[in-house]
Scaffold this active site. Structure first.
Site, PDB file in Angstrom:
ATOM      1  N   LYS A  84       0.837  -1.207   0.000  1.00 32.32           N
ATOM      2  CA  LYS A  84       0.000   0.000   0.000  1.00 32.32           C
ATOM      3  C   LYS A  84       0.870   1.255   0.000  1.00 32.32           C
ATOM      4  O   LYS A  84       1.775   1.383   0.834  1.00 32.32           O
ATOM      5  CB  LYS A  84      -0.864   0.013   1.261  1.00 32.32           C
ATOM      6  CG  LYS A  84      -2.304  -0.436   1.025  1.00 32.32           C
ATOM      7  CD  LYS A  84      -3.020  -0.526   2.344  1.00 32.32           C
ATOM      8  CE  LYS A  84      -4.348   0.150   2.335  1.00 32.32           C
ATOM      9  NZ  LYS A  84      -5.033   0.015   3.625  1.00 32.32           N
TER      10      LYS A  84
HETATM   11  O1  G3P Z   1      -8.042   0.585   5.277  1.00 30.29           O
HETATM   12  C1  G3P Z   1      -8.331   1.900   5.142  1.00 30.29           C
HETATM   13  C2  G3P Z   1      -9.761   2.331   5.394  1.00 30.29           C
HETATM   14  O2  G3P Z   1     -10.679   1.344   5.124  1.00 30.29           O
HETATM   15  C3  G3P Z   1      -9.969   3.153   6.600  1.00 30.29           C
HETATM   16  O3  G3P Z   1     -11.293   3.273   7.059  1.00 30.29           O
HETATM   17  O4  G3P Z   1     -12.955   3.921   8.749  1.00 30.29           O
HETATM   18  O5  G3P Z   1     -10.549   4.565   9.087  1.00 30.29           O
HETATM   19  O6  G3P Z   1     -11.933   5.688   7.357  1.00 30.29           O
HETATM   20  P1  G3P Z   1     -11.701   4.417   8.113  1.00 30.29           P
END
Ligand code: G3P
Length: 224
Positions: A84
């Site tokens: 990533k």
């Molecule tokens: O993996 C990255 C992503 O899915 C993060 O989600 O909920 O932290 O915005 P969030």
């Protein structure tokens, strides 16, 4: 659309792998920091033993050379590792360099269709538009997924669209309808998405009726 788990929690991954619907896992530094006591490498290697599919491991360098170094290191851990990198010019540079070495990338922190287009042009394997974080600032996060899918299809760009930052069950349905290739879902959201009160009620009623029936037939009821 495939379902990935957005977690670094081994117990959650083991549980969902058991359901037969899990195709991969995404992690990030925040999720990784919750997994105390294990190194980054140990977490990724353990996940790879449980899930046979792409496993995203995130770099933390800000420059292209640093991302490439980290990516090379991660890629040695397991063939299913996807590196990533962020949606920045340095990230796209790392995508191009890693692709030349046969290392697959997932371009994360994508908040616009322009960023998604550039990631694909650089040769990303996966693009991750963040739906929930755009919703949080009163934008329509799913629109970036829709626009990205449309642009990729129109221009025959092979990069997979992975809807990330999924916050509730309806996001999963919307991502599937938008044509996303993958949705990466936190465990609690996935759990909520499995449940329906009418399913529980139906099982309960069928079991009750079967018990009456099997009493008549002098058979044992089926254990569910
Ligand atoms: O993996 C990255 C992503 O899915 C993060 O989600 O909920 O932290 O915005 P969030």
């Amino acid at each position: 659309m495939r379902i990935f788990l957005d977690t670094a929690n081994i117990d959650e991954i083991r549980e969902v792998a058991r359901w037969g619907i899990l195709s991969g896992v995404t992690t990030n530094p925040t999720l990784m920091s919750k997994n105390s006591g294990m190194t980054h490498e140990a977490v990724i290697r353990t996940i790879a033993e449980i899930v046979d599919g792409p496993i995203s491991a995130e770099t933390v360098s800000l420059d292209t050379a640093g991302m490439v170094d980290e990516g090379r290191r991660f890629a040695k851990w397991h063939p299913n590792v996807v590196v990533k990198v962020p949606s920045t010019p340095n990230g796209w540079g790392a995508v191009k360099a890693l692709k030349a070495e046969g290392v697959r990338t997932n371009v994360t922190l994508c908040f616009s269709a322009n960023q998604a287009l550039f990631a694909a042009l650089a040769g990303a394997y996966i693009i991750s538009p963040f739906v929930g974080r755009l919703d949080d600032i009163s934008e329509d996060g799913m629109q970036v997924v829709r626009d990205t899918v449309e642009i990729y299809r129109k221009h025959n760009l092979p990069t997979l669209v992975l809807a990330a930052s999924i916050r509730h069950p309806v996001h999963i349905i919307e991502a599937a309808k938008a044509g996303a290739d993958i949705a990466t879902v936190p465990y609690d959201v996935l759990l909520k998405s499995t449940k329906h009160p009418l399913t529980d009620k139906g099982i309960e009623n069928f079991l009750k009726d079967w018990q009456t029936f099997t009493t008549d037939q002098s058979e044992k009821p089926v254990k569910r």
